[in-house]
Design a protein around this motif. Structure first.
Motif, PDB file in Angstrom:
ATOM      1  N   ALA A   1      85.974  65.351  73.911  1.00  9.13           N
ATOM      2  CA  ALA A   1      84.933  64.401  74.290  1.00  9.13           C
ATOM      3  C   ALA A   1      84.405  63.670  73.067  1.00  9.13           C
ATOM      4  N   GLY A   2      84.268  62.385  73.169  1.00  8.84           N
ATOM      5  CA  GLY A   2      83.616  61.625  72.112  1.00  8.84           C
ATOM      6  C   GLY A   2      84.535  61.217  70.978  1.00  8.84           C
ATOM      7  N   GLN A   3      85.779  61.704  70.983  1.00  6.26           N
ATOM      8  CA  GLN A   3      86.639  61.330  69.870  1.00  6.26           C
ATOM      9  C   GLN A   3      87.127  59.902  70.066  1.00  6.26           C
ATOM     10  N   ASN A   4      87.192  59.176  68.970  1.00  9.13           N
ATOM     11  CA  ASN A   4      87.774  57.833  68.965  1.00  9.13           C
ATOM     12  C   ASN A   4      87.149  56.932  70.011  1.00  9.13           C
ATOM     13  N   LYS A   5      85.868  57.071  70.252  1.00  8.26           N
ATOM     14  CA  LYS A   5      85.243  56.232  71.255  1.00  8.26           C
ATOM     15  C   LYS A   5      84.385  55.200  70.542  1.00  8.26           C
ATOM     16  N   ARG A   6      84.473  53.955  71.020  1.00  7.09           N
ATOM     17  CA  ARG A   6      83.688  52.883  70.448  1.00  7.09           C
ATOM     18  C   ARG A   6      83.020  52.139  71.579  1.00  7.09           C
ATOM     19  N   LEU A   7      81.871  51.586  71.258  1.00  2.28           N
ATOM     20  CA  LEU A   7      81.156  50.774  72.219  1.00  2.28           C
ATOM     21  C   LEU A   7      81.516  49.315  71.966  1.00  2.28           C
ATOM     22  N   GLU A   8      81.975  48.637  73.012  1.00  2.00           N
ATOM     23  CA  GLU A   8      82.336  47.231  72.866  1.00  2.00           C
ATOM     24  C   GLU A   8      81.079  46.428  72.522  1.00  2.00           C
ATOM     25  N   LEU A   9      81.203  45.564  71.527  1.00  2.00           N
ATOM     26  CA  LEU A   9      80.069  44.748  71.112  1.00  2.00           C
ATOM     27  C   LEU A   9      79.633  43.836  72.256  1.00  2.00           C
ATOM     28  N   GLY A  10      78.330  43.715  72.393  1.00  2.00           N
ATOM     29  CA  GLY A  10      77.798  42.855  73.447  1.00  2.00           C
ATOM     30  C   GLY A  10      77.334  43.647  74.654  1.00  2.00           C
ATOM     31  N   GLY A  11      77.661  44.947  74.673  1.00  3.07           N
ATOM     32  CA  GLY A  11      77.194  45.803  75.753  1.00  3.07           C
ATOM     33  C   GLY A  11      75.750  46.224  75.503  1.00  3.07           C
ATOM     34  N   ALA A  12      75.161  46.875  76.504  1.00  2.14           N
ATOM     35  CA  ALA A  12      73.738  47.238  76.421  1.00  2.14           C
ATOM     36  C   ALA A  12      73.450  48.191  75.268  1.00  2.14           C
ATOM     37  N   TYR A  13      74.448  49.012  74.876  1.00  3.97           N
ATOM     38  CA  TYR A  13      74.219  49.992  73.810  1.00  3.97           C
ATOM     39  C   TYR A  13      74.772  49.508  72.470  1.00  3.97           C
ATOM     40  N   ALA A  14      75.321  48.307  72.440  1.00  7.18           N
ATOM     41  CA  ALA A  14      75.857  47.719  71.200  1.00  7.18           C
ATOM     42  C   ALA A  14      75.557  46.231  71.234  1.00  7.18           C
ATOM     43  N   PRO A  15      74.252  45.900  71.164  1.00  4.01           N
ATOM     44  CA  PRO A  15      73.882  44.491  71.326  1.00  4.01           C
ATOM     45  C   PRO A  15      74.480  43.634  70.219  1.00  4.01           C
ATOM     46  N   ALA A  16      74.859  42.426  70.604  1.00  4.56           N
ATOM     47  CA  ALA A  16      75.476  41.520  69.641  1.00  4.56           C
ATOM     48  C   ALA A  16      75.100  40.090  70.006  1.00  4.56           C
ATOM     49  N   THR A  17      75.302  39.245  69.060  1.00  8.45           N
ATOM     50  CA  THR A  17      75.083  37.830  69.326  1.00  8.45           C
ATOM     51  C   THR A  17      76.378  37.089  69.047  1.00  8.45           C
ATOM     52  N   GLN A  18      76.562  35.977  69.717  1.00  2.00           N
ATOM     53  CA  GLN A  18      77.800  35.211  69.504  1.00  2.00           C
ATOM     54  C   GLN A  18      77.631  34.267  68.334  1.00  2.00           C
ATOM     55  N   LEU A  19      78.604  34.341  67.444  1.00  3.32           N
ATOM     56  CA  LEU A  19      78.585  33.447  66.295  1.00  3.32           C
ATOM     57  C   LEU A  19      79.698  32.430  66.511  1.00  3.32           C
ATOM     58  N   VAL A  20      79.315  31.185  66.593  1.00  2.00           N
ATOM     59  CA  VAL A  20      80.298  30.125  66.843  1.00  2.00           C
ATOM     60  C   VAL A  20      80.594  29.419  65.530  1.00  2.00           C
ATOM     61  N   LEU A  21      81.847  29.465  65.135  1.00  2.00           N
ATOM     62  CA  LEU A  21      82.243  28.833  63.880  1.00  2.00           C
ATOM     63  C   LEU A  21      83.137  27.641  64.198  1.00  2.00           C
ATOM     64  N   THR A  22      82.829  26.536  63.602  1.00  2.00           N
ATOM     65  CA  THR A  22      83.642  25.342  63.813  1.00  2.00           C
ATOM     66  C   THR A  22      84.371  25.031  62.524  1.00  2.00           C
ATOM     67  N   ASN A  23      85.675  24.901  62.663  1.00  3.07           N
ATOM     68  CA  ASN A  23      86.478  24.536  61.509  1.00  3.07           C
ATOM     69  C   ASN A  23      86.413  23.017  61.380  1.00  3.07           C
ATOM     70  N   THR A  24      85.778  22.566  60.310  1.00  2.00           N
ATOM     71  CA  THR A  24      85.588  21.126  60.166  1.00  2.00           C
ATOM     72  C   THR A  24      86.907  20.408  59.881  1.00  2.00           C
ATOM     73  N   ALA A  25      87.886  21.166  59.407  1.00  2.00           N
ATOM     74  CA  ALA A  25      89.165  20.529  59.063  1.00  2.00           C
ATOM     75  C   ALA A  25      89.899  20.092  60.322  1.00  2.00           C
ATOM     76  N   ASP A  26      90.028  21.017  61.272  1.00  2.00           N
ATOM     77  CA  ASP A  26      90.790  20.655  62.472  1.00  2.00           C
ATOM     78  C   ASP A  26      89.945  20.673  63.741  1.00  2.00           C
ATOM     79  N   GLY A  27      88.664  20.989  63.585  1.00  2.00           N
ATOM     80  CA  GLY A  27      87.779  20.964  64.742  1.00  2.00           C
ATOM     81  C   GLY A  27      87.889  22.168  65.655  1.00  2.00           C
ATOM     82  N   SER A  28      88.703  23.157  65.256  1.00  2.00           N
ATOM     83  CA  SER A  28      88.856  24.336  66.138  1.00  2.00           C
ATOM     84  C   SER A  28      87.588  25.166  66.086  1.00  2.00           C
TER      85      SER A  28
END
Lengths: 78, 238
Positions: free
Chosen positions: B100-127
């Motif tokens: 139990a508990g081995q190799n377990k990770r909480l996906e970012l953005g879930g209630a127990y692993a809060p996260a924010t979205q970081l949006v990066l724009t590549n100015t070279a190609d606009g991606s």
């Protein structure tokens, strides 16, 4: 087989049918919980959010003294 | 000892082991011990072991039974059966608890692993690249406690609801079913309230002392959930 025994058997089937949805919920939760003990890897956002939301709801109900009626002691059947 | 007695013995041993583990802090292991799959597997093992070591072939027997009573001079004394079942249960518990508990990770953005979205724009190609960035440390301890509480609460809820929805029928089988659960109901309510308070305290301040208090509150809920399972497992049609 007496009529009383037959009535009791029928009530048993009705009880089992009524209990089925509750048992199904519990069986699914048990399966998910035991599976999670063995599976490594990622615990999904959806799983986290579902558990968190349910525990939050239970917490709010418990603090308000508003758990479901089946949690209360009621008089014995007459 | 017949097969029904053997099955009952194994279940009682597992219940006792589950209670012991709960009291001594191994809540996860206790939940596994009390799982129906565990009981079923150990019952199969116990029946196999008993039939292997205790079954005597006697040419004078007209109708051999599946689990005959041990005759004088059996291969192993009955105490060894308890030892074998106990060791099987303990081994399974520690194995499962270790997994139990081995190799377990909480996906970012879930209630127990809060996260924010970081949006990066590549100015070279606009991606545009979108990454989740953690806003606070993931709390696996709280997730594990809440997951265990969720399961124990659901088990209590199922026992109470099934009894209430089928009260008239179950009362005819035995008044003890309602009385057993009535003894648990007020304690279960208090235990759930205590867990929710400990949880609020831990979330506000995730210190080790508050985590210990949360675990202790969880153990009480789990012990009562096990007791409710025992009470409902005694439902038999006579």
């Amino acid at each position: 087989m007496s009529a009383a025994t037959l009535a009791l058997i029928i009530q048993g089937f009705q009880a089992a049918i009524q209990a089925a949805p509750q048992l199904k919920v519990l069986v699914v939760k048990a399966k998910d919980y035991i599976t999670s003990l063995f599976e490594g890897g990622l615990i999904s956002k959806e799983t986290q959010d579902a558990i968190h939301a349910h525990v939050d709801a239970v917490s709010a109900a418990a603090q308000a003294g508003a758990l479901p009626p089946e949690w209360s002691v009621e008089p014995d059947p007459s | 000892m017949n097969q029904a007695q053997l099955t009952s013995l194994i279940k009682q041993l597992l219940n006792a082991l589950g209670g012991y583990l709960t009291v001594h802090g191994a809540a996860t292991a206790a939940s596994v011990v009390n799982a129906q799959d565990t009981a079923g597997l150990l019952t199969l093992l116990g029946v196999w072991v008993y039939s292997h070591f205790f079954q005597h072939t006697d040419v004078n027997e007209a109708t051999p039974t599946p689990l005959p009573a041990s005759k004088g001079g059996g291969v192993l004394p009955p105490a060894s059966l308890l030892f074998i079942v106990g060791i099987s249960a303990a081994t399974m518990v520690f194995f499962m608890a270790g997994c139990a508990g081995q190799n377990k990770r909480l996906e970012l953005g879930g209630a127990y692993a809060p996260a924010t979205q970081l949006v990066l724009t590549n100015t070279a190609d606009g991606s545009i690249t979108t990454n989740n960035v953690a806003t606070s440390p993931a709390d696996f301890k709280l997730y594990a406690a809440d997951a265990s509480f969720d399961f124990a609460y659901s088990a209590l809820e199922a026992a109470f609801k099934i009894e209430r929805d089928n009260r008239a029928f179950l009362w005819k089988l035995s008044p003890d079913i309602k009385h057993s659960l009535d003894a648990i109901r007020p304690n279960a309510t208090k235990a759930v309230q205590a867990y929710t308070l400990a949880r609020m305290k831990y979330i506000a301040s995730p210190l080790d002392a508050n985590a210990t208090e949360l675990d202790a509150a969880l153990q009480v809920v789990q012990t009562l959930s096990d007791a409710a399972s025992v009470a409902t497992s005694r439902i038999t049609i006579k």
